[in-house]
Design a protein around this motif. Structure first.
Motif, PDB file in Angstrom:
ATOM      1  N   SER A   4       0.843  -1.184   0.000  1.00  0.00           N
ATOM      2  CA  SER A   4       0.000   0.000   0.000  1.00  0.00           C
ATOM      3  C   SER A   4       0.883   1.239   0.000  1.00  0.00           C
ATOM      4  N   VAL A   5       0.677   2.094  -0.970  1.00  0.00           N
ATOM      5  CA  VAL A   5       1.468   3.315  -1.075  1.00  0.00           C
ATOM      6  C   VAL A   5       0.515   4.493  -1.244  1.00  0.00           C
ATOM      7  N   ILE A   6       0.680   5.460  -0.405  1.00  0.00           N
ATOM      8  CA  ILE A   6      -0.078   6.706  -0.548  1.00  0.00           C
ATOM      9  C   ILE A   6       0.917   7.770  -0.950  1.00  0.00           C
ATOM     10  N   GLU A   7       0.641   8.411  -2.065  1.00  0.00           N
ATOM     11  CA  GLU A   7       1.564   9.428  -2.560  1.00  0.00           C
ATOM     12  C   GLU A   7       0.819  10.728  -2.815  1.00  0.00           C
ATOM     13  N   ASP A  36      -1.924   0.236 -11.673  1.00  0.00           N
ATOM     14  CA  ASP A  36      -2.100   0.763 -10.314  1.00  0.00           C
ATOM     15  C   ASP A  36      -3.559   0.669  -9.879  1.00  0.00           C
ATOM     16  N   GLU A  37      -3.766   0.696  -8.574  1.00  0.00           N
ATOM     17  CA  GLU A  37      -5.112   0.825  -8.021  1.00  0.00           C
ATOM     18  C   GLU A  37      -5.186   2.216  -7.402  1.00  0.00           C
ATOM     19  N   ILE A  38      -6.207   2.977  -7.776  1.00  0.00           N
ATOM     20  CA  ILE A  38      -6.292   4.388  -7.397  1.00  0.00           C
ATOM     21  C   ILE A  38      -7.493   4.643  -6.495  1.00  0.00           C
ATOM     22  N   TYR A  39      -7.229   5.378  -5.426  1.00  0.00           N
ATOM     23  CA  TYR A  39      -8.276   5.923  -4.560  1.00  0.00           C
ATOM     24  C   TYR A  39      -8.118   7.431  -4.626  1.00  0.00           C
ATOM     25  N   PHE A  40      -9.153   8.125  -5.015  1.00  0.00           N
ATOM     26  CA  PHE A  40      -9.074   9.566  -5.265  1.00  0.00           C
ATOM     27  C   PHE A  40      -9.997  10.273  -4.281  1.00  0.00           C
ATOM     28  N   ASP A  41      -9.460  11.205  -3.505  1.00  0.00           N
ATOM     29  CA  ASP A  41     -10.249  11.932  -2.503  1.00  0.00           C
ATOM     30  C   ASP A  41     -10.631  13.310  -3.038  1.00  0.00           C
ATOM     31  N   GLY A  53     -11.580  15.052 -11.971  1.00  0.00           N
ATOM     32  CA  GLY A  53     -11.137  13.774 -11.421  1.00  0.00           C
ATOM     33  C   GLY A  53     -11.827  12.586 -12.065  1.00  0.00           C
ATOM     34  N   ILE A  54     -13.119  12.688 -12.285  1.00  0.00           N
ATOM     35  CA  ILE A  54     -13.867  11.600 -12.933  1.00  0.00           C
ATOM     36  C   ILE A  54     -13.353  11.375 -14.353  1.00  0.00           C
ATOM     37  N   VAL A  55     -13.140  12.449 -15.083  1.00  0.00           N
ATOM     38  CA  VAL A  55     -12.605  12.338 -16.446  1.00  0.00           C
ATOM     39  C   VAL A  55     -11.209  11.718 -16.412  1.00  0.00           C
ATOM     40  N   LEU A  56     -10.369  12.189 -15.503  1.00  0.00           N
ATOM     41  CA  LEU A  56      -9.009  11.664 -15.375  1.00  0.00           C
ATOM     42  C   LEU A  56      -9.019  10.181 -15.029  1.00  0.00           C
ATOM     43  N   LEU A  57      -9.840   9.777 -14.068  1.00  0.00           N
ATOM     44  CA  LEU A  57      -9.899   8.364 -13.680  1.00  0.00           C
ATOM     45  C   LEU A  57     -10.385   7.489 -14.828  1.00  0.00           C
ATOM     46  N   THR A  58     -11.364   7.957 -15.576  1.00  0.00           N
ATOM     47  CA  THR A  58     -11.851   7.204 -16.734  1.00  0.00           C
ATOM     48  C   THR A  58     -10.749   7.076 -17.783  1.00  0.00           C
ATOM     49  N   TYR A  59     -10.041   8.142 -18.024  1.00  0.00           N
ATOM     50  CA  TYR A  59      -8.926   8.125 -18.971  1.00  0.00           C
ATOM     51  C   TYR A  59      -7.865   7.109 -18.542  1.00  0.00           C
ATOM     52  N   LEU A  60      -7.483   7.153 -17.273  1.00  0.00           N
ATOM     53  CA  LEU A  60      -6.453   6.248 -16.764  1.00  0.00           C
ATOM     54  C   LEU A  60      -6.915   4.795 -16.786  1.00  0.00           C
ATOM     55  N   LYS A  61      -8.176   4.576 -16.508  1.00  0.00           N
ATOM     56  CA  LYS A  61      -8.722   3.211 -16.546  1.00  0.00           C
ATOM     57  C   LYS A  61      -8.590   2.636 -17.948  1.00  0.00           C
ATOM     58  N   ASN A  62      -8.821   3.441 -18.945  1.00  0.00           N
ATOM     59  CA  ASN A  62      -8.796   2.978 -20.324  1.00  0.00           C
ATOM     60  C   ASN A  62      -7.404   2.985 -20.968  1.00  0.00           C
ATOM     61  N   LYS A  64      -4.237   3.117 -19.030  1.00  0.00           N
ATOM     62  CA  LYS A  64      -3.195   2.480 -18.231  1.00  0.00           C
ATOM     63  C   LYS A  64      -3.720   1.285 -17.440  1.00  0.00           C
ATOM     64  N   ASP A  65      -4.953   0.874 -17.748  1.00  0.00           N
ATOM     65  CA  ASP A  65      -5.544  -0.320 -17.130  1.00  0.00           C
ATOM     66  C   ASP A  65      -5.474  -0.276 -15.608  1.00  0.00           C
ATOM     67  N   VAL A  66      -5.798   0.886 -15.028  1.00  0.00           N
ATOM     68  CA  VAL A  66      -5.783   1.019 -13.579  1.00  0.00           C
ATOM     69  C   VAL A  66      -7.117   0.545 -13.006  1.00  0.00           C
ATOM     70  N   ALA A  67      -7.095   0.191 -11.732  1.00  0.00           N
ATOM     71  CA  ALA A  67      -8.314  -0.156 -11.003  1.00  0.00           C
ATOM     72  C   ALA A  67      -8.690   1.044 -10.147  1.00  0.00           C
ATOM     73  N   ILE A  68      -9.969   1.333 -10.089  1.00  0.00           N
ATOM     74  CA  ILE A  68     -10.468   2.446  -9.281  1.00  0.00           C
ATOM     75  C   ILE A  68     -11.054   1.872  -8.000  1.00  0.00           C
ATOM     76  N   GLY A  69     -10.455   2.225  -6.849  1.00  0.00           N
ATOM     77  CA  GLY A  69     -10.943   1.737  -5.563  1.00  0.00           C
ATOM     78  C   GLY A  69     -12.184   2.480  -5.129  1.00  0.00           C
ATOM     79  N   ARG A  70     -12.894   1.885  -4.195  1.00  0.00           N
ATOM     80  CA  ARG A  70     -14.117   2.522  -3.682  1.00  0.00           C
ATOM     81  C   ARG A  70     -13.914   3.022  -2.289  1.00  0.00           C
TER      82      ARG A  70
END
Length: 70
Positions: A4-7, A36-41, A53-62, A64-70
């Protein structure tokens, strides 16, 4: 168990213009690695930042194949 890494990401500005919004987008995107798995506050962001943030997360999901945490 995965590591687990928080940056924190230093944001270059507040996103009040199109140029500043792209600066925010690029600052965050550059820190994310493929898979990566991303949690965005969004807790204390300016009104338009959650939408960015929503646009960025969607872009990264498509791209860089990232997972979006809940």
């Amino acid at each position: 168990m995965p590591e687990s890494v928080i940056e924190d990401v230093e944001l270059p500005n507040e996103g009040f213009s199109e140029e500043e919004i792209w600066g925010l987008f690029n600052a965050i995107e550059s820190k994310v690695e493929k898979g990566d798995e991303i949690y965005f506050d969004f807790t204390s962001g300016f009104r338009s930042l959650p939408m960015l943030g929503i646009v960025l997360l969607t872009y990264l999901k498509n791209t860089k194949d990232v997972a979006i945490g809940r």
